[in-house]
Design an enzyme around this catalytic site. Structure first.
Site, PDB file in Angstrom:
ATOM      1  N   LYS A   4      36.000  17.400  22.743  1.00 40.69           N
ATOM      2  CA  LYS A   4      35.567  17.366  21.356  1.00 40.69           C
ATOM      3  C   LYS A   4      34.245  16.616  21.257  1.00 40.69           C
ATOM      4  O   LYS A   4      34.018  15.750  22.105  1.00 40.69           O
ATOM      5  CB  LYS A   4      36.620  16.745  20.438  1.00 40.69           C
ATOM      6  CG  LYS A   4      37.265  15.413  20.880  1.00 40.69           C
ATOM      7  CD  LYS A   4      36.476  14.184  21.218  1.00 40.69           C
ATOM      8  CE  LYS A   4      35.558  13.542  20.263  1.00 40.69           C
ATOM      9  NZ  LYS A   4      34.930  12.292  20.826  1.00 40.69           N
ATOM     10  N   TYR A  29      37.888  12.516  14.490  1.00 37.44           N
ATOM     11  CA  TYR A  29      39.324  12.206  14.512  1.00 37.44           C
ATOM     12  C   TYR A  29      39.895  12.155  13.092  1.00 37.44           C
ATOM     13  O   TYR A  29      41.020  12.592  12.853  1.00 37.44           O
ATOM     14  CB  TYR A  29      39.578  10.872  15.222  1.00 37.44           C
ATOM     15  CG  TYR A  29      39.400  10.962  16.722  1.00 37.44           C
ATOM     16  CD1 TYR A  29      40.416  11.458  17.530  1.00 37.44           C
ATOM     17  CD2 TYR A  29      38.209  10.580  17.326  1.00 37.44           C
ATOM     18  CE1 TYR A  29      40.258  11.567  18.902  1.00 37.44           C
ATOM     19  CE2 TYR A  29      38.036  10.676  18.700  1.00 37.44           C
ATOM     20  CZ  TYR A  29      39.064  11.168  19.489  1.00 37.44           C
ATOM     21  OH  TYR A  29      38.899  11.282  20.841  1.00 37.44           O
TER      22      TYR A  29
HETATM   23  P1  NDP Z   1      29.634   9.802  29.731  1.00 37.67           P
HETATM   24  O1  NDP Z   1      28.201   9.549  29.448  1.00 37.67           O
HETATM   25  O2  NDP Z   1      30.456   8.678  30.249  1.00 37.67           O
HETATM   26  O3  NDP Z   1      29.763  10.996  30.787  1.00 37.67           O
HETATM   27  C1  NDP Z   1      29.139  12.234  30.592  1.00 37.67           C
HETATM   28  C2  NDP Z   1      28.875  12.866  31.950  1.00 37.67           C
HETATM   29  O4  NDP Z   1      28.293  14.149  31.729  1.00 37.67           O
HETATM   30  C3  NDP Z   1      27.854  12.119  32.810  1.00 37.67           C
HETATM   31  O5  NDP Z   1      28.436  11.083  33.567  1.00 37.67           O
HETATM   32  C4  NDP Z   1      27.329  13.230  33.708  1.00 37.67           C
HETATM   33  O6  NDP Z   1      28.230  13.439  34.779  1.00 37.67           O
HETATM   34  C5  NDP Z   1      27.419  14.472  32.807  1.00 37.67           C
HETATM   35  N1  NDP Z   1      26.106  14.900  32.291  1.00 37.67           N
HETATM   36  C6  NDP Z   1      25.547  16.112  32.494  1.00 37.67           C
HETATM   37  N2  NDP Z   1      24.346  16.186  31.907  1.00 37.67           N
HETATM   38  C7  NDP Z   1      24.129  14.988  31.329  1.00 37.67           C
HETATM   39  C8  NDP Z   1      23.040  14.457  30.584  1.00 37.67           C
HETATM   40  N3  NDP Z   1      21.934  15.184  30.315  1.00 37.67           N
HETATM   41  N4  NDP Z   1      23.139  13.185  30.122  1.00 37.67           N
HETATM   42  C9  NDP Z   1      24.224  12.446  30.361  1.00 37.67           C
HETATM   43  N5  NDP Z   1      25.298  12.915  31.087  1.00 37.67           N
HETATM   44  C10 NDP Z   1      25.235  14.171  31.564  1.00 37.67           C
HETATM   45  O7  NDP Z   1      30.285  10.405  28.401  1.00 37.67           O
HETATM   46  P2  NDP Z   1      31.826  10.502  28.040  1.00 37.67           P
HETATM   47  O8  NDP Z   1      32.581  10.819  29.268  1.00 37.67           O
HETATM   48  O9  NDP Z   1      32.216   9.327  27.260  1.00 37.67           O
HETATM   49  O10 NDP Z   1      31.835  11.758  27.033  1.00 37.67           O
HETATM   50  C11 NDP Z   1      31.774  13.082  27.497  1.00 37.67           C
HETATM   51  C12 NDP Z   1      32.452  14.024  26.475  1.00 37.67           C
HETATM   52  O11 NDP Z   1      33.800  13.642  26.344  1.00 37.67           O
HETATM   53  C13 NDP Z   1      31.838  13.962  25.076  1.00 37.67           C
HETATM   54  O12 NDP Z   1      31.827  15.244  24.507  1.00 37.67           O
HETATM   55  C14 NDP Z   1      32.782  13.061  24.314  1.00 37.67           C
HETATM   56  O13 NDP Z   1      32.825  13.335  22.933  1.00 37.67           O
HETATM   57  C15 NDP Z   1      34.107  13.388  24.975  1.00 37.67           C
HETATM   58  N6  NDP Z   1      35.058  12.277  24.909  1.00 37.67           N
HETATM   59  C16 NDP Z   1      36.314  12.517  24.469  1.00 37.67           C
HETATM   60  C17 NDP Z   1      37.240  11.514  24.375  1.00 37.67           C
HETATM   61  C18 NDP Z   1      38.629  11.800  23.948  1.00 37.67           C
HETATM   62  O14 NDP Z   1      39.392  10.856  23.755  1.00 37.67           O
HETATM   63  N7  NDP Z   1      39.016  13.059  23.807  1.00 37.67           N
HETATM   64  C19 NDP Z   1      36.886  10.130  24.689  1.00 37.67           C
HETATM   65  C20 NDP Z   1      35.537   9.976  25.202  1.00 37.67           C
HETATM   66  C21 NDP Z   1      34.668  11.021  25.279  1.00 37.67           C
HETATM   67  P3  NDP Z   1      27.719  13.882  36.234  1.00 37.67           P
HETATM   68  O15 NDP Z   1      26.864  12.745  36.709  1.00 37.67           O
HETATM   69  O16 NDP Z   1      28.972  14.041  36.986  1.00 37.67           O
HETATM   70  O17 NDP Z   1      26.958  15.162  36.046  1.00 37.67           O
END
Ligand code: NDP
Length: 372
Positions: free
Chosen positions: A138, A223
């Site tokens: 989401k 949410y």
């Molecule tokens: P993070 O920044 O921690 O991780 C995102 C990951 O996406 C990065 O580590 C990277 O992984 C990859 N990525 C690819 N392109 C990019 C870019 N241009 N900039 C930054 N990261 C990039 O974010 P979150 O994990 O917190 O959030 C990711 C998604 O999950 C969002 O849509 C958020 O809304 C959702 N989310 C949902 C939650 C829930 O409870 N359902 C809770 C938290 C987040 P790599 O290095 O492996 O490519």
């Protein structure tokens, strides 16, 4: 990392331990801890090995019907770490340039997209073309137009599109929904949803409109939006919204800091919600009906969720949301199971239509209709 997420991070450890206690009837009736599961297993590759991807991967270690088998990442060092931690073979590792090759990999059934919001559209469209099922975090995308394109692309490719609405499988939430459906609260009159946390690092993608698509509404206000729908059992038909900004440097144009919004539902019920990146300890739902009420506090954090109704405390088991979500989603994809509250792309498009309307209402200052 902000304090809310620090707090949740700590809670996650104890919640994970709690999940190891029997929760039969909620997680998976076939897995009652002494009967080995021998049914179909959904083999999943996670795309985006960031904070939430890591949480999902850890939670999946306790899944029965879903298994982490692959990764898609732009960071080779993370791929190596995950390979050794989760035993992921080299042939199941991809990056953002070559992941279309997954179509030739018979050992992966689905890709879970956990990248920044504004990348979901492109990533989901490309996964759908490979013929693999898609689970997307989401908000599913950053507006309803993109969301509909994602639904259409997955339909065309004949793959399932599910969205990471983990609360739709949370036991206390499901009990409140059961009570509401059974008429135990009487006619529903009012919902209140307050969702927020104080966001830290000003350089993170969540504060960059190009990657986030917006601000607190996209990330945490969703949410309250989605919750207003599953708690009342209705979809809002109008919205009014007011945005306030105390820090225009940190929260640039198009990145909302705090938005208060009101909904009207077809029955005449109303909702009053707050979404913010500037207040801590804000995670509360309140539902009021002619005969009773439900309060969830906390309502959507990683847990333990707590709640009470006019009949007393909610005592349903504490679960690790992501473990239950992935087992249930495996059941939906592999066995055609129907969740109590939908988690498909159409459900997400409704939330995106509401988000579009909230932003429009905040901009124009006018009561705005929502058409589905
Ligand atoms: P993070 O920044 O921690 O991780 C995102 C990951 O996406 C990065 O580590 C990277 O992984 C990859 N990525 C690819 N392109 C990019 C870019 N241009 N900039 C930054 N990261 C990039 O974010 P979150 O994990 O917190 O959030 C990711 C998604 O999950 C969002 O849509 C958020 O809304 C959702 N989310 C949902 C939650 C829930 O409870 N359902 C809770 C938290 C987040 P790599 O290095 O492996 O490519």
């Amino acid at each position: 990392m902000n304090s809310r997420r620090d707090f949740l991070q700590k809670l996650g450890v104890s919640a994970l331990a709690l999940h190891l206690a029997p929760v039969s009837g909620w997680a998976n009736s076939k897995n009652n801890n002494d009967v080995a599961y021998d049914g179909p297993v959904l083999r999943v590759a996670i795309m985006g090995l960031g904070g939430y991807g890591t949480r999902v991967a850890e939670a999946m270690q306790s899944c029965t019907k879903a298994k982490l088998v692959g990764v898609i990442s732009g960071t080779p060092s993370k791929i190596k770490d995950w390979q050794s931690k989760y035993g992921i073979p080299e042939k199941n590792c991809y990056n953002y340039e070559n992941f279309e090759n997954i179509k030739n990999n018979p050992d992966i059934d689905a890709v879970y997209v956990i990248t920044p919001n504004a990348l979901h559209h492109d990533h989901v469209l490309r996964v759908a073309k490979t013929g693999k099922h898609v689970i997307c975090e989401k908000p599913m995308s950053v507006n309803a137009k993109q969301g509909q394109e994602m639904v259409d692309a997955c339909k065309k490719a004949n793959v399932k599109l599910l969205v990471g609405y983990r609360m739709h499988f949370e036991p206390k939430t499901l009990e409140v929904i059961r009570m509401r459906k059974a008429g135990e609260f009487g006619k529903i009159l009012f919902f209140q949803g307050q969702c927020g946390f104080k966001i830290g690092d000003p350089t993170q993608w969540r504060l960059n409109k190009q990657l986030s698509g917006g601000g607190s509404i996209m990330d945490i206000g969703i949410y309250a939006i989605n919750g207003s729908r599953y708690m009342t059992g209705e979809d809002p038909v109008w919205v009014t919204a007011v945005e306030t900004k105390t820090d225009p440097v940190k929260f640039k144009e198009g990145v909302d800091e705090t938005v208060q919004f009101e909904f009207g539902f077809p029955s005449g019920a109303v909702a009053s919600c707050l979404s913010t990146y500037n207040m801590s300890n804000l995670d509360r739902f309140f539902l009021n009906g002619e005969k009773g009420f439900a309060e969830m506090l906390p309502s959507t954090g990683y847990g333990p969720i707590k709640g009470r109704t006019n009949k007393g405390e909610l005592t349903q088991p504490v679960t690790v949301h992501q473990t239950v979500q992935m087992d249930e989603m495996a059941g939906i994809i592999l066995e055609g199971k129907q969740p109590v509250v939908p988690v498909d792309g159409n459900e997400a498009v409704k939330d995106l239509k509401i988000i579009d309307a909230i932003y429009l209402a905040a901009k124009t200052g006018k009561k705005t209709e929502i058409n589905y």
